[in-house]
Design a protein around this motif. Structure first.
Motif, PDB file in Angstrom:
ATOM      1  N   GLY A 187       6.901  -4.968  10.967  1.00 55.50           N
ATOM      2  CA  GLY A 187       6.420  -3.837  11.497  1.00 55.50           C
ATOM      3  C   GLY A 187       6.878  -2.581  10.529  1.00 55.50           C
ATOM      4  N   LEU A 188       8.083  -2.611   9.931  1.00 60.81           N
ATOM      5  CA  LEU A 188       8.471  -1.517   8.779  1.00 60.81           C
ATOM      6  C   LEU A 188       7.629  -1.463   7.839  1.00 60.81           C
ATOM      7  CD1 LEU A 188      12.454  -2.256   9.313  1.00 60.81           C
ATOM      8  CD2 LEU A 188      11.077  -0.218  10.122  1.00 60.81           C
ATOM      9  N   LEU A 189       7.067  -2.579   7.148  1.00 63.77           N
ATOM     10  CA  LEU A 189       6.226  -2.822   6.091  1.00 63.77           C
ATOM     11  C   LEU A 189       4.801  -2.032   6.552  1.00 63.77           C
ATOM     12  CD1 LEU A 189       6.844  -6.157   4.698  1.00 63.77           C
ATOM     13  CD2 LEU A 189       6.728  -4.117   3.523  1.00 63.77           C
ATOM     14  N   ASP A 190       4.461  -2.131   7.667  1.00 62.69           N
ATOM     15  CA  ASP A 190       3.303  -1.510   7.972  1.00 62.69           C
ATOM     16  C   ASP A 190       3.388  -0.007   8.206  1.00 62.69           C
ATOM     17  OD1 ASP A 190       1.713  -3.567   8.514  1.00 62.69           O
ATOM     18  OD2 ASP A 190       2.180  -4.049  10.472  1.00 62.69           O
ATOM     19  N   ARG A 191       4.427   0.457   8.762  1.00 65.36           N
ATOM     20  CA  ARG A 191       4.860   1.861   8.807  1.00 65.36           C
ATOM     21  C   ARG A 191       5.075   2.491   7.315  1.00 65.36           C
ATOM     22  NH1 ARG A 191      10.149   2.325  12.666  1.00 65.36           N
ATOM     23  NH2 ARG A 191      10.353   4.172  11.163  1.00 65.36           N
ATOM     24  N   THR A 192       5.644   1.747   6.722  1.00 64.24           N
ATOM     25  CA  THR A 192       5.726   2.376   4.993  1.00 64.24           C
ATOM     26  C   THR A 192       4.700   2.217   4.377  1.00 64.24           C
ATOM     27  OG1 THR A 192       7.982   1.079   4.826  1.00 64.24           O
ATOM     28  CG2 THR A 192       6.845   1.813   2.890  1.00 64.24           C
ATOM     29  N   ARG A 193       3.577   1.352   4.845  1.00 64.72           N
ATOM     30  CA  ARG A 193       2.305   1.464   3.985  1.00 64.72           C
ATOM     31  C   ARG A 193       1.674   2.600   4.657  1.00 64.72           C
ATOM     32  NH1 ARG A 193      -3.003  -2.412   4.954  1.00 64.72           N
ATOM     33  NH2 ARG A 193      -3.798  -2.314   3.106  1.00 64.72           N
ATOM     34  N   GLY A 194       1.634   2.824   6.064  1.00 63.79           N
ATOM     35  CA  GLY A 194       0.759   3.886   6.474  1.00 63.79           C
ATOM     36  C   GLY A 194       1.234   5.257   5.821  1.00 63.79           C
ATOM     37  N   SER A 195       2.470   5.378   5.531  1.00 67.86           N
ATOM     38  CA  SER A 195       3.140   6.889   4.978  1.00 67.86           C
ATOM     39  C   SER A 195       2.509   6.839   3.568  1.00 67.86           C
ATOM     40  CB  SER A 195       4.603   6.759   4.724  1.00 67.86           C
ATOM     41  OG  SER A 195       5.227   6.848   6.099  1.00 67.86           O
ATOM     42  N   LEU A 278       2.218  -3.217  -1.309  1.00 65.04           N
ATOM     43  CA  LEU A 278       2.005  -3.041   0.229  1.00 65.04           C
ATOM     44  C   LEU A 278       0.943  -3.782   0.820  1.00 65.04           C
ATOM     45  CD1 LEU A 278       3.593   0.571   0.631  1.00 65.04           C
ATOM     46  CD2 LEU A 278       4.534  -1.747   1.593  1.00 65.04           C
ATOM     47  N   ARG A 279      -0.062  -4.258   0.044  1.00 59.13           N
ATOM     48  CA  ARG A 279      -1.120  -4.769   0.781  1.00 59.13           C
ATOM     49  C   ARG A 279      -0.741  -5.977   1.456  1.00 59.13           C
ATOM     50  NH1 ARG A 279      -5.400  -4.505  -4.590  1.00 59.13           N
ATOM     51  NH2 ARG A 279      -5.305  -1.903  -4.573  1.00 59.13           N
ATOM     52  N   PRO A 280      -1.050  -6.225   2.622  1.00 55.86           N
ATOM     53  CA  PRO A 280      -0.653  -7.537   3.464  1.00 55.86           C
ATOM     54  C   PRO A 280      -1.346  -8.783   2.605  1.00 55.86           C
ATOM     55  CG  PRO A 280      -1.214  -6.056   4.885  1.00 55.86           C
ATOM     56  CD  PRO A 280      -1.654  -5.376   3.587  1.00 55.86           C
ATOM     57  N   PRO A 281      -0.751 -10.114   2.733  1.00 58.18           N
ATOM     58  CA  PRO A 281      -1.386 -11.166   2.203  1.00 58.18           C
ATOM     59  C   PRO A 281      -2.637 -11.582   3.043  1.00 58.18           C
ATOM     60  CG  PRO A 281       0.596 -11.855   3.340  1.00 58.18           C
ATOM     61  CD  PRO A 281       0.342 -10.243   3.405  1.00 58.18           C
ATOM     62  N   GLY A 282      -3.429 -12.103   2.139  1.00 60.50           N
ATOM     63  CA  GLY A 282      -4.452 -13.083   3.042  1.00 60.50           C
ATOM     64  C   GLY A 282      -5.706 -12.074   3.359  1.00 60.50           C
ATOM     65  N   GLY A 283      -5.606 -10.853   2.845  1.00 64.00           N
ATOM     66  CA  GLY A 283      -6.560  -9.992   3.516  1.00 64.00           C
ATOM     67  C   GLY A 283      -6.596  -9.330   4.890  1.00 64.00           C
ATOM     68  N   ALA A 284      -5.181  -9.666   5.272  1.00 65.64           N
ATOM     69  CA  ALA A 284      -4.873  -9.286   6.589  1.00 65.64           C
ATOM     70  C   ALA A 284      -4.893  -7.599   6.699  1.00 65.64           C
ATOM     71  CB  ALA A 284      -3.574  -9.746   7.213  1.00 65.64           C
ATOM     72  N   PRO A 285      -5.284  -7.079   8.055  1.00 64.01           N
ATOM     73  CA  PRO A 285      -5.083  -5.675   8.148  1.00 64.01           C
ATOM     74  C   PRO A 285      -3.941  -5.307   7.879  1.00 64.01           C
ATOM     75  CG  PRO A 285      -5.855  -6.643  10.057  1.00 64.01           C
ATOM     76  CD  PRO A 285      -5.879  -7.807   9.052  1.00 64.01           C
ATOM     77  N   THR A 286      -2.920  -6.006   8.478  1.00 62.16           N
ATOM     78  CA  THR A 286      -1.691  -5.366   8.615  1.00 62.16           C
ATOM     79  C   THR A 286      -0.338  -6.375   8.265  1.00 62.16           C
ATOM     80  OG1 THR A 286      -1.358  -5.940  11.013  1.00 62.16           O
ATOM     81  CG2 THR A 286      -2.233  -3.642  10.356  1.00 62.16           C
ATOM     82  N   TRP A 287       0.489  -6.185   8.133  1.00 58.99           N
ATOM     83  CA  TRP A 287       1.588  -7.195   7.689  1.00 58.99           C
ATOM     84  C   TRP A 287       2.076  -7.976   9.206  1.00 58.99           C
ATOM     85  CZ3 TRP A 287       3.711  -9.047   3.476  1.00 58.99           C
ATOM     86  CH2 TRP A 287       3.546  -8.077   2.093  1.00 58.99           C
ATOM     87  N   THR A 288       1.821  -7.344  10.262  1.00 62.20           N
ATOM     88  CA  THR A 288       2.091  -7.906  11.537  1.00 62.20           C
ATOM     89  C   THR A 288       1.120  -8.817  11.893  1.00 62.20           C
ATOM     90  OG1 THR A 288       3.300  -6.011  12.290  1.00 62.20           O
ATOM     91  CG2 THR A 288       2.422  -7.450  14.085  1.00 62.20           C
ATOM     92  N   ALA A 289      -0.096  -8.332  11.534  1.00 67.85           N
ATOM     93  CA  ALA A 289      -1.242  -9.600  11.756  1.00 67.85           C
ATOM     94  C   ALA A 289      -1.323 -10.792  10.781  1.00 67.85           C
ATOM     95  CB  ALA A 289      -2.480  -8.999  11.512  1.00 67.85           C
ATOM     96  N   ALA A 290      -0.742 -10.328   9.493  1.00 69.53           N
ATOM     97  CA  ALA A 290      -0.520 -11.620   8.592  1.00 69.53           C
ATOM     98  C   ALA A 290       0.545 -12.463   9.265  1.00 69.53           C
ATOM     99  CB  ALA A 290      -0.100 -10.867   7.249  1.00 69.53           C
ATOM    100  N   LEU A 291       1.466 -11.771   9.629  1.00 70.35           N
ATOM    101  CA  LEU A 291       2.514 -12.730  10.327  1.00 70.35           C
ATOM    102  C   LEU A 291       2.306 -13.717  11.530  1.00 70.35           C
ATOM    103  CD1 LEU A 291       5.767 -13.581  10.043  1.00 70.35           C
ATOM    104  CD2 LEU A 291       6.034 -11.555  11.542  1.00 70.35           C
ATOM    105  N   ARG A 292       1.126 -13.137  12.560  1.00 67.18           N
ATOM    106  CA  ARG A 292       0.687 -13.855  13.476  1.00 67.18           C
ATOM    107  C   ARG A 292      -0.082 -15.027  12.793  1.00 67.18           C
ATOM    108  NH1 ARG A 292      -0.993  -8.807  15.792  1.00 67.18           N
ATOM    109  NH2 ARG A 292       0.797  -7.802  17.179  1.00 67.18           N
ATOM    110  N   ARG A 293      -0.760 -14.791  11.813  1.00 63.88           N
ATOM    111  CA  ARG A 293      -1.668 -15.964  11.188  1.00 63.88           C
ATOM    112  C   ARG A 293      -0.969 -17.387  10.657  1.00 63.88           C
ATOM    113  NH1 ARG A 293      -6.219 -12.744   7.789  1.00 63.88           N
ATOM    114  NH2 ARG A 293      -6.965 -11.491   9.179  1.00 63.88           N
ATOM    115  N   ARG A 294       0.312 -16.602  10.192  1.00 63.50           N
ATOM    116  CA  ARG A 294       1.053 -17.946   9.448  1.00 63.50           C
ATOM    117  C   ARG A 294       2.547 -17.466   9.310  1.00 63.50           C
ATOM    118  NH1 ARG A 294       1.890 -17.565   4.006  1.00 63.50           N
ATOM    119  NH2 ARG A 294       0.563 -15.846   2.818  1.00 63.50           N
ATOM    120  N   PRO A 295       3.417 -18.357   9.259  1.00 64.18           N
ATOM    121  CA  PRO A 295       4.887 -17.933   9.105  1.00 64.18           C
ATOM    122  C   PRO A 295       5.048 -17.325   7.792  1.00 64.18           C
ATOM    123  CG  PRO A 295       4.915 -20.072   9.866  1.00 64.18           C
ATOM    124  CD  PRO A 295       3.379 -19.716   9.504  1.00 64.18           C
ATOM    125  N   LEU A 296       5.747 -16.155   7.782  1.00 59.96           N
ATOM    126  CA  LEU A 296       6.405 -15.455   6.455  1.00 59.96           C
ATOM    127  C   LEU A 296       7.778 -15.247   6.596  1.00 59.96           C
ATOM    128  CD1 LEU A 296       3.790 -12.494   6.444  1.00 59.96           C
ATOM    129  CD2 LEU A 296       3.484 -14.722   4.975  1.00 59.96           C
TER     130      LEU A 296
END
Length: 385
Positions: A187-195, A278-296
């Protein structure tokens, strides 16, 4: 009855042991918006100065164009900074901008004249609500060039000229580690990316650590730079280039231009926000979404968070080659490198003291006393428009 009491005691002891074993939590501040990675930039001079001596009723935006003349080897021969301050707010202002300053002249469109003191550009006067203060500042080359964001090297090679440009903003920063939870760090990565994507300065943020926090390593970070320009040898065809140096890309570029004659280079370097790292892995829209897809792994996420925020702090630092009197104000700097001959030595003529346009004869004050004296600042002008 005794068995029941014994069972209850065992349960109580087990609960107490579990409570004692559970790690304590602590919120640890993350990099951004301060502290800066190093003392400079913004530049400092030899004279101690507090920076601003005024009521905090102003919002100031600073825009700077730093022009660097380079010789045939790519070494700086002069450094000049055209700074434009857009002052919003009504009232009297008095502030100083420090640096290795050799001379200062009024800039185009300035509504007041700057003053010059040892390693200080001085401004003083009255703002009716908005005022533009512009100064053309000549800096001492040896002192200022060591903090420029780019290093150039020009050399003859083969049938032409080769340019090597290197990101010179790299610095080592202390990183720390410990037990964190992946969802919070994502979530903090997503906030940082948004800024970063919005071009906003980082806001203060905290990460929760479970147990102790340890020093993990010293990491190398840089301010990402967008470098664009052209190189030519004599009257040969120009070779144009555009690269990002940093943000996961190489920190240097190499360009070759064919032709005879002296090398000529013209390029701009602009600090830019972190994007690629700051781009999430696997083409996910957010880091939170990427974490839901697979463990990070949480440690990897924490390291990515710390290093990207440090890079954003470093990029923000290079937006202010000379300081903005408003520490919270917007600052933007562009660095222009161009081939030039070394300037001829001449006697420096100090700029006039600050004067309000349309105010009649210049009134000069040298008021020394109180805390202003302690900071080494002298009021050099006072007039009302």
């Amino acid at each position: 009855m005794r068995r029941a009491l014994l069972a209850a005691a065992v349960v109580a002891l087990g609960a107490a042991g579990a409570a004692a074993a559970s790690p304590r939590t602590q919120d640890v501040v993350l990099p951004g918006p301060v502290p800066y990675a190093t003392q400079s930039p913004p530049l400092v001079g030899k004279t101690v100065v507090g920076g601003a001596f005024t009521r905090y009723v102003f919002h100031i935006a600073s825009d700077q164009r730093v022009v660097v003349g380079v010789d045939e080897q790519g070494s700086p021969v002069f450094v000049r900074d055209a700074q434009r301050l857009d002052v919003r707010g009504r009232g009297d202002y008095q502030f100083a901008i420090p640096g290795p300053i050799d001379d200062v002249l009024p800039g185009t469109g300035s509504e007041s004249n700057p003053g010059l003191r040892a390693d200080q550009v001085l401004w003083a006067g009255f703002s009716p609500g908005r005022k533009v203060l512009a100064a053309d500042v000549s800096l001492r080359t040896a002192d200022a060039s060591q903090y420029l964001p780019l290093r150039l090297r020009l050399s003859r090679s083969g049938d032409g000229v080769t340019l090597e440009a290197t990101n010179a903003t790299t610095t080592s920063q202390l990183e720390y580690g410990g037990r964190v939870r992946a969802p919070q760090i994502a979530g903090l990565l997503d906030r940082t990316r948004g800024s970063a994507r919005a071009g906003r300065r980082l806001a203060a943020a905290y990460a929760t650590f479970y147990g102790s926090v340890q020093q993990s390593r010293r990491g190398q970070i840089e301010a990402p730079l967008r470098v664009e320009g052209e190189l030519r040898a004599g009257d040969g065809e120009p070779v144009r280039f555009s690269r990002i140096l940093g943000d996961g890309f190489p920190l240097a570029l190499r360009v070759h231009a064919s032709g005879e004659g002296k090398p000529r280079v013209l390029l701009t370097a602009v600090p830019v926000p972190v994007d690629r790292l700051l781009r999430p892995p696997g083409g996910a829209p957010t880091w939170t979404a990427a974490l839901r897809r697979r463990p990070l792994p949480a440690p990897s996420l924490l390291r990515r968070l710390l290093e990207t925020r440090m890079r954003l702090v470093r990029a923000d630092q290079y937006q202010s080659f000379l300081s903005n009197p408003d520490a919270d104000g917007r600052s933007r700097s562009v660095y222009v490198y161009r081939s030039a001959a070394a300037p001829k030595a001449s006697a420096s003529v100090p700029a006039s003291a600050p004067e309000e346009s349309g105010a009649g004869p210049l009134v000069l004050l040298l008021a020394i006393g109180g805390s202003i004296l302690a900071a080494g600042f002298a009021l050099v002008a006072w007039a009302h428009s």
